[in-house]
Design a protein around this motif. Structure first.
Motif, PDB file in Angstrom:
ATOM      1  N   ASP A  65       6.954 -21.205  40.380  1.00 44.81           N
ATOM      2  CA  ASP A  65       6.204 -22.393  40.806  1.00 44.81           C
ATOM      3  C   ASP A  65       7.052 -23.639  40.527  1.00 44.81           C
ATOM      4  O   ASP A  65       7.087 -24.120  39.402  1.00 44.81           O
ATOM      5  CB  ASP A  65       4.877 -22.471  40.040  1.00 44.81           C
ATOM      6  CG  ASP A  65       4.023 -23.656  40.503  1.00 44.81           C
ATOM      7  OD1 ASP A  65       4.342 -24.229  41.569  1.00 44.81           O
ATOM      8  OD2 ASP A  65       3.062 -24.001  39.796  1.00 44.81           O
ATOM      9  N   PRO A  66       7.771 -24.150  41.544  1.00 43.13           N
ATOM     10  CA  PRO A  66       7.734 -23.750  42.965  1.00 43.13           C
ATOM     11  C   PRO A  66       8.841 -22.795  43.374  1.00 43.13           C
ATOM     12  O   PRO A  66       8.933 -22.424  44.543  1.00 43.13           O
ATOM     13  CB  PRO A  66       7.944 -25.092  43.664  1.00 43.13           C
ATOM     14  CG  PRO A  66       8.906 -25.803  42.767  1.00 43.13           C
ATOM     15  CD  PRO A  66       8.539 -25.403  41.355  1.00 43.13           C
ATOM     16  N   GLY A  67       9.752 -22.420  42.457  1.00 38.74           N
ATOM     17  CA  GLY A  67      10.895 -21.618  42.843  1.00 38.74           C
ATOM     18  C   GLY A  67      11.974 -22.470  43.510  1.00 38.74           C
ATOM     19  O   GLY A  67      11.890 -23.700  43.535  1.00 38.74           O
ATOM     20  N   LEU A  68      12.972 -21.812  44.089  1.00 43.81           N
ATOM     21  CA  LEU A  68      14.090 -22.537  44.687  1.00 43.81           C
ATOM     22  C   LEU A  68      13.664 -23.458  45.814  1.00 43.81           C
ATOM     23  O   LEU A  68      14.275 -24.498  46.054  1.00 43.81           O
ATOM     24  CB  LEU A  68      15.133 -21.545  45.229  1.00 43.81           C
ATOM     25  CG  LEU A  68      15.953 -20.764  44.205  1.00 43.81           C
ATOM     26  CD1 LEU A  68      16.910 -19.834  44.935  1.00 43.81           C
ATOM     27  CD2 LEU A  68      16.713 -21.700  43.286  1.00 43.81           C
ATOM     28  N   ASP A 126       3.336 -34.164  43.234  1.00 38.20           N
ATOM     29  CA  ASP A 126       3.003 -34.219  41.812  1.00 38.20           C
ATOM     30  C   ASP A 126       1.902 -33.221  41.478  1.00 38.20           C
ATOM     31  O   ASP A 126       0.937 -33.042  42.245  1.00 38.20           O
ATOM     32  CB  ASP A 126       2.527 -35.622  41.428  1.00 38.20           C
ATOM     33  CG  ASP A 126       3.647 -36.645  41.502  1.00 38.20           C
ATOM     34  OD1 ASP A 126       4.796 -36.242  41.747  1.00 38.20           O
ATOM     35  OD2 ASP A 126       3.360 -37.845  41.325  1.00 38.20           O
ATOM     36  N   GLY A 127       2.033 -32.568  40.338  1.00 39.46           N
ATOM     37  CA  GLY A 127       1.016 -31.642  39.872  1.00 39.46           C
ATOM     38  C   GLY A 127       0.561 -31.978  38.467  1.00 39.46           C
ATOM     39  O   GLY A 127       1.020 -32.970  37.875  1.00 39.46           O
ATOM     40  N   PRO A 128      -0.290 -31.171  37.892  1.00 37.82           N
ATOM     41  CA  PRO A 128      -0.774 -31.438  36.533  1.00 37.82           C
ATOM     42  C   PRO A 128       0.305 -31.156  35.501  1.00 37.82           C
ATOM     43  O   PRO A 128       1.275 -30.435  35.765  1.00 37.82           O
ATOM     44  CB  PRO A 128      -1.949 -30.454  36.386  1.00 37.82           C
ATOM     45  CG  PRO A 128      -1.610 -29.336  37.322  1.00 37.82           C
ATOM     46  CD  PRO A 128      -0.914 -29.979  38.487  1.00 37.82           C
ATOM     47  N   VAL A 129       0.138 -31.740  34.329  1.00 32.54           N
ATOM     48  CA  VAL A 129       1.052 -31.486  33.219  1.00 32.54           C
ATOM     49  C   VAL A 129       1.021 -30.005  32.875  1.00 32.54           C
ATOM     50  O   VAL A 129      -0.048 -29.387  32.819  1.00 32.54           O
ATOM     51  CB  VAL A 129       0.662 -32.326  31.986  1.00 32.54           C
ATOM     52  CG1 VAL A 129       1.552 -31.982  30.800  1.00 32.54           C
ATOM     53  CG2 VAL A 129       0.743 -33.805  32.312  1.00 32.54           C
ATOM     54  N   HIS A 136       6.807 -31.513  36.563  1.00 34.80           N
ATOM     55  CA  HIS A 136       5.648 -31.413  37.454  1.00 34.80           C
ATOM     56  C   HIS A 136       5.512 -32.626  38.379  1.00 34.80           C
ATOM     57  O   HIS A 136       4.577 -32.686  39.177  1.00 34.80           O
ATOM     58  CB  HIS A 136       4.366 -31.259  36.631  1.00 34.80           C
ATOM     59  CG  HIS A 136       4.095 -32.426  35.716  1.00 34.80           C
ATOM     60  ND1 HIS A 136       3.330 -33.506  36.095  1.00 34.80           N
ATOM     61  CD2 HIS A 136       4.524 -32.681  34.450  1.00 34.80           C
ATOM     62  CE1 HIS A 136       3.287 -34.370  35.096  1.00 34.80           C
ATOM     63  NE2 HIS A 136       4.001 -33.906  34.082  1.00 34.80           N
ATOM     64  N   GLN A 137       6.439 -33.577  38.302  1.00 35.19           N
ATOM     65  CA  GLN A 137       6.376 -34.769  39.147  1.00 35.19           C
ATOM     66  C   GLN A 137       7.539 -34.793  40.121  1.00 35.19           C
ATOM     67  O   GLN A 137       8.675 -34.465  39.779  1.00 35.19           O
ATOM     68  CB  GLN A 137       6.399 -36.032  38.289  1.00 35.19           C
ATOM     69  CG  GLN A 137       5.149 -36.217  37.446  1.00 35.19           C
ATOM     70  CD  GLN A 137       5.178 -37.513  36.663  1.00 35.19           C
ATOM     71  OE1 GLN A 137       6.183 -37.826  36.022  1.00 35.19           O
ATOM     72  NE2 GLN A 137       4.101 -38.264  36.698  1.00 35.19           N
TER      73      GLN A 137
END
Length: 295
Positions: A65-68, A126-129, A136-137
């Protein structure tokens, strides 16, 4: 390596190749003198790097998550003299092959020095911490070199910051090859702000100037621009010509051009322009190789 609030790749994960600067087909390494450049020259920065993909993902915590697919390699080229920035962004190669990055910089966009940096960045929304401290940003730098590569641009004397476009009339006469604007109110202002040359890409000779294929037009341009600068300064009384100017100011750069092309200081060149303009015209024919005069 700087301490970051998220996990970053170890230094050995990325192998960087020093970029090269290509000017008129000739390649230059960082720190090497870059001769033959002027404001009418387009340049290209070419870079390359190789990434150990598995180690990158493991060290950053981005294995699944998210990988390459969510990571990009970036080459950023900055010019502090003109405040311009150029970038190339490429996805990672799943096979681990070498990544090539290319930044083409148009004529008239940079001056003095280029600073080149490589980065590996996260390119997902952007995702959660994350509890595992994985980035994650969007835009988070997963890896970067501690120092930039630098190329010092050595001008050939045609120090004219330019913009090239098609003239359509009005303030830009359609049949003109170029137009110069010189704000001479304060010679202490930066030269790149005070002087601007506009080139008409709709004119055949203008196109040749931009792509560097006309030595004759370049010689005429140099002489014309220098004469316009001196004429502007020679009109009316001025009391600022003899002062000491800061590096890269309009007064300092124009003074250097007067020494280079007329073997005169700035006050001396302006005085000569007032007293004997015909001599200035003649001297500039030889020093600018006007129509091949110096060949």
């Amino acid at each position: 390596m700087r301490l970051m609030p998220f996990r970053v790749a170890a230094d050995h994960v990325v192998e960087w190749r020093a970029p090269v600067l290509v000017v008129r087909g000739e390649s230059h390494d960082p720190g090497e003198e870059v001769r033959g450049w002027d404001y009418l020259t387009e340049v290209t920065v070419e870079g390359a790097l190789t990434i150990r993909n598995d180690e990158l993902l493991n060290s950053t915590g981005l294995v699944t998550d998210p990988g390459l697919s969510g990571i990009r390699a970036v080459m950023r080229v900055d010019c502090s003299a003109t405040s311009e920035r150029f970038m190339d962004v490429v996805p990672l190669d799943p096979t681990g092959g070498q990544l090539r990055l290319t930044v083409r910089i148009p004529a008239g966009a940079v001056a003095e020095e280029l600073e080149v940096r490589y980065e590996i960045v996260l390119d997902v929304p952007d995702g959660p911490v994350r509890e595992d401290r994985a980035a994650h940003q969007r835009g988070s730098r997963l890896h970067e070199l501690d120092r930039p590569y630098r190329f010092r641009l050595e001008g050939s004397g045609s120090a004219f910051p330019i913009e090239a476009f098609e003239f359509t009339g009005g303030e830009f006469p359609k049949d003109s090859v170029w137009l110069l604007r010189f704000q001479d109110e304060d010679l202490a202002t930066p030269y790149l702000s005070a002087v601007r040359l506009y080139v008409n890409t709709a004119h055949e000779e203008g196109r040749k100037l931009v792509d560097g294929s006309s030595g004759t037009a370049m010689s005429v341009l140099k002489r014309d621009v220098l004469l316009q600068l001196l004429t502007r300064l020679a009109v009316g009384d001025r009391d600022d010509l003899g002062q000491d100017f800061q590096t890269d100011s309009a007064g300092e750069v124009i003074g250097a051009l007067c020494v280079l092309f007329l073997d005169q200081t700035l006050p001396g060149a302006v005085e000569l322009m007032r007293d004997d303009p015909g001599r200035v015209f003649a001297l500039l024919q030889a020093s600018t190789n006007f129509l091949g005069a110096g060949s």
